[in-house]
Motif scaffolding. Structure first.
Motif, mmCIF file in Angstrom:
data_model
loop_
_atom_site.group_PDB
_atom_site.id
_atom_site.type_symbol
_atom_site.label_atom_id
_atom_site.label_comp_id
_atom_site.label_asym_id
_atom_site.label_seq_id
_atom_site.Cartn_x
_atom_site.Cartn_y
_atom_site.Cartn_z
ATOM 1 N N LEU A 11 -108.798 13.825 -62.949
ATOM 2 C CA LEU A 11 -108.959 14.251 -64.339
ATOM 3 C C LEU A 11 -108.458 13.196 -65.307
ATOM 4 N N PHE A 12 -107.285 12.625 -65.015
ATOM 5 C CA PHE A 12 -106.754 11.546 -65.853
ATOM 6 C C PHE A 12 -107.705 10.344 -65.845
ATOM 7 N N ALA A 13 -108.228 10.004 -64.671
ATOM 8 C CA ALA A 13 -109.153 8.873 -64.566
ATOM 9 C C ALA A 13 -110.405 9.112 -65.394
ATOM 10 N N SER A 18 -113.487 6.160 -70.446
ATOM 11 C CA SER A 18 -114.263 5.750 -71.624
ATOM 12 C C SER A 18 -113.559 4.679 -72.434
ATOM 13 N N TYR A 19 -112.236 4.549 -72.290
ATOM 14 C CA TYR A 19 -111.481 3.549 -73.036
ATOM 15 C C TYR A 19 -111.323 2.237 -72.262
ATOM 16 N N ASN A 20 -111.712 2.218 -70.989
ATOM 17 C CA ASN A 20 -111.542 1.029 -70.156
ATOM 18 C C ASN A 20 -112.862 0.332 -69.863
ATOM 19 N N ILE A 25 -107.089 -0.691 -70.436
ATOM 20 C CA ILE A 25 -106.105 -0.301 -71.451
ATOM 21 C C ILE A 25 -105.152 0.737 -70.878
ATOM 22 N N PHE A 26 -105.709 1.701 -70.124
ATOM 23 C CA PHE A 26 -104.896 2.764 -69.548
ATOM 24 C C PHE A 26 -104.987 2.722 -68.026
ATOM 25 N N THR A 27 -103.889 3.070 -67.374
ATOM 26 C CA THR A 27 -103.856 3.264 -65.931
ATOM 27 C C THR A 27 -103.150 4.582 -65.649
ATOM 28 N N THR A 28 -103.330 5.094 -64.458
ATOM 29 C CA THR A 28 -102.694 6.364 -64.092
ATOM 30 C C THR A 28 -102.278 6.336 -62.627
ATOM 31 N N ASP A 29 -101.180 6.994 -62.340
ATOM 32 C CA ASP A 29 -100.718 7.137 -60.963
ATOM 33 C C ASP A 29 -100.920 8.558 -60.460
ATOM 34 N N GLY A 30 -101.633 9.362 -61.252
ATOM 35 C CA GLY A 30 -101.881 10.747 -60.874
ATOM 36 C C GLY A 30 -100.906 11.708 -61.508
ATOM 37 N N VAL A 50 -104.607 11.663 -75.727
ATOM 38 C CA VAL A 50 -104.936 10.262 -75.488
ATOM 39 C C VAL A 50 -105.670 9.686 -76.698
ATOM 40 N N THR A 51 -106.577 10.489 -77.260
ATOM 41 C CA THR A 51 -107.309 10.051 -78.451
ATOM 42 C C THR A 51 -106.366 9.836 -79.631
#
Length: 313
Positions: A11-13, A18-20, A25-30, A50-51
Motif C-alpha cells: 500500500l505504501f509503495a 506516483s511521486y517516484n 523521492i520516497f522509500t518505504t520499509d513496510g 503524503v500529498t
C-alpha cells in the motif's frame, strides 16, 4: 482481520509510486515512509498526508537543492567529453586573456574586436560565451596540470591576505614542490574572498585549497613547510594546522622581521625620526617649497618620502 506487513508495504509503495516517476523521492520499509529529500520519516496513515508533505516549504526547498546539486554533478562529469567540442581558438583566447589579466568586456570595444578579427581571421566570441563555455573547462585543465606536476612530492605552501579596490579580504594560496637541491616554481592553487580575516577562516581556506590538490586525502604528511607573514592570526593559523599536518614547519616572512628591526631603530633615534618627519611636512603638500628647492638645488633630487606603512622605506 488486521492488515499484514506485506499488504501495508504494498500500500505504501502504491502511494509513493506516483511521486517516484522521475527520481526516487520516497522509500518505504513496510512500516514507515522515508523522504529522501527531507531526510526524515513521514508519519502517515493515509495517502493525503503524503500529498500534504509534498506541498510543504521544507520539502519544496529541499527538492530544489537536490535538483541543483544533481545538475551541477552532471555538468562536472560531462566536462571532459564536451571539451573535445570546444573551439581551440576560443579556448586559447580565454586562457590568454586570463593570464595577462585583460577584462573580457574589452572585447566589446569595436576597435579592439576589429583588430583581433582582422589579424587572426577568426570570429571573436562574446564575453558571455567565454564565461559560460570556456572558463570552467580551462580552470579544470589548469588544475589538472598542477596536480600532475605536484604528484606525490612533498610540498611547501605560502598564504597571504590582501584587500582589493573594494575593500574585500582576498586570500591567496601558493604551492610548490619542496626540493633540497633546486628551487621550484610556485603555483597559485586558490584565490578566495574571505568574509573576515582570522586564524579560523585562513586555516579553513588552506584546508579547502589542499583538497583541490589531493581530493582523496591521505597526503597530510607531505605538507612540510608553510610561509606567511608574522601577523598574530597567521602564527595562530600555523599552530592550528600543525594538528592536521604533523610534519608542518611554519616560517614567518623575513621582511616582517626586518620591519620590526627598522621600527626599533626608529624608536632609538627620535631626533632623526623628527628630522625626517619635518622634511616630509615641508615638501609633501607645498608645491612652492618644492619649486624653490629645485631652483636652488637644481641637480639634487628631492628627499625620499618616508612611508611608514610599507617596508623598506
Amino acid at each position: 482481520m488486521p492488515k499484514t506487513s506485506s499488504s501495508l508495504k504494498s500500500l505504501f509503495a502504491q502511494w509513493i509510486s506516483s511521486y517516484n516517476n522521475q527520481q526516487t523521492i520516497f522509500t518505504t520499509d513496510g512500516a514507515t515512509i522515508f523522504c529522501q529529500v527531507c531526510d526524515k520519516n513521514i508519519p502517515c496513515t493515509k495517502k493525503s498526508q503524503v500529498t500534504q508533505h509534498i506541498h510543504t516549504n521544507v520539502h519544496i526547498n529541499g527538492l530544489k537543492r537536490k535538483l541543483n546539486t544533481s545538475s551541477k554533478q552532471l555538468f562536472l562529469s560531462e566536462a571532459t567529453p564536451k571539451e573535445n567540442d570546444l573551439n581551440d581558438f576560443n579556448k586559447d583566447l580565454c586562457l590568454a586573456l586570463v593570464a595577462v589579466n585583460i577584462p573580457w568586456y574589452k572585447m566589446q570595444v569595436p576597435q579592439f574586436r576589429t583588430f583581433l578579427e582582422k589579424y587572426t581571421g577568426k570570429h571573436i566570441p562574446d564575453e558571455s560565451a567565454l564565461r559560460k563555455n570556456y572558463l570552467e573547462p580551462c580552470y579544470y585543465n589548469t588544475l589538472t596540470k598542477i596536480k600532475n606536476e605536484i604528484g606525490e612530492n612533498n610540498i611547501w605552501i605560502a598564504v597571504d591576505e590582501t584587500t582589493d579596490t573594494n575593500g574585500r579580504y582576498v586570500a591567496n594560496l601558493l604551492v610548490g614542490i619542496l626540493k633540497s637541491n633546486t628551487p621550484t616554481s610556485p603555483f597559485l592553487l586558490s584565490c578566495k574572498v574571505l568574509e573576515k580575516t582570522n586564524h579560523s577562516t585562513v586555516a579553513r581556506f588552506i584546508n579547502d585549497g589542499l583538497k583541490l590538490l589531493w581530493p582523496l586525502g591521505g597526503n597530510d604528511e607531505k605538507v612540510l613547510l608553510m610561509l606567511s607573514d608574522a601577523a598574530l592570526y597567521m602564527t595562530k593559523t600555523g599552530d592550528t594546522l600543525k594538528v592536521f599536518y604533523p610534519n608542518l614547519i611554519h616560517v614567518t616572512c623575513v621582511a616582517h622581521m626586518m620591519n620590526r628591526v627598522a621600527e626599533k631603530v626608529r624608536e632609538m633615534f627620535p631626533n632623526v625620526n623628527k628630522l625626517i618627519s619635518n622634511l616630509k611636512k615641508v615638501f609633501l603638500k607645498a608645491p612652492y617649497h618644492v619649486q624653490v628647492y629645485k631652483e636652488i638645488l637644481s641637480n639634487v633630487p628631492l628627499p625620499p618620502e618616508p612611508v611608514l606603512t610599507r617596508w623598506g622605506t
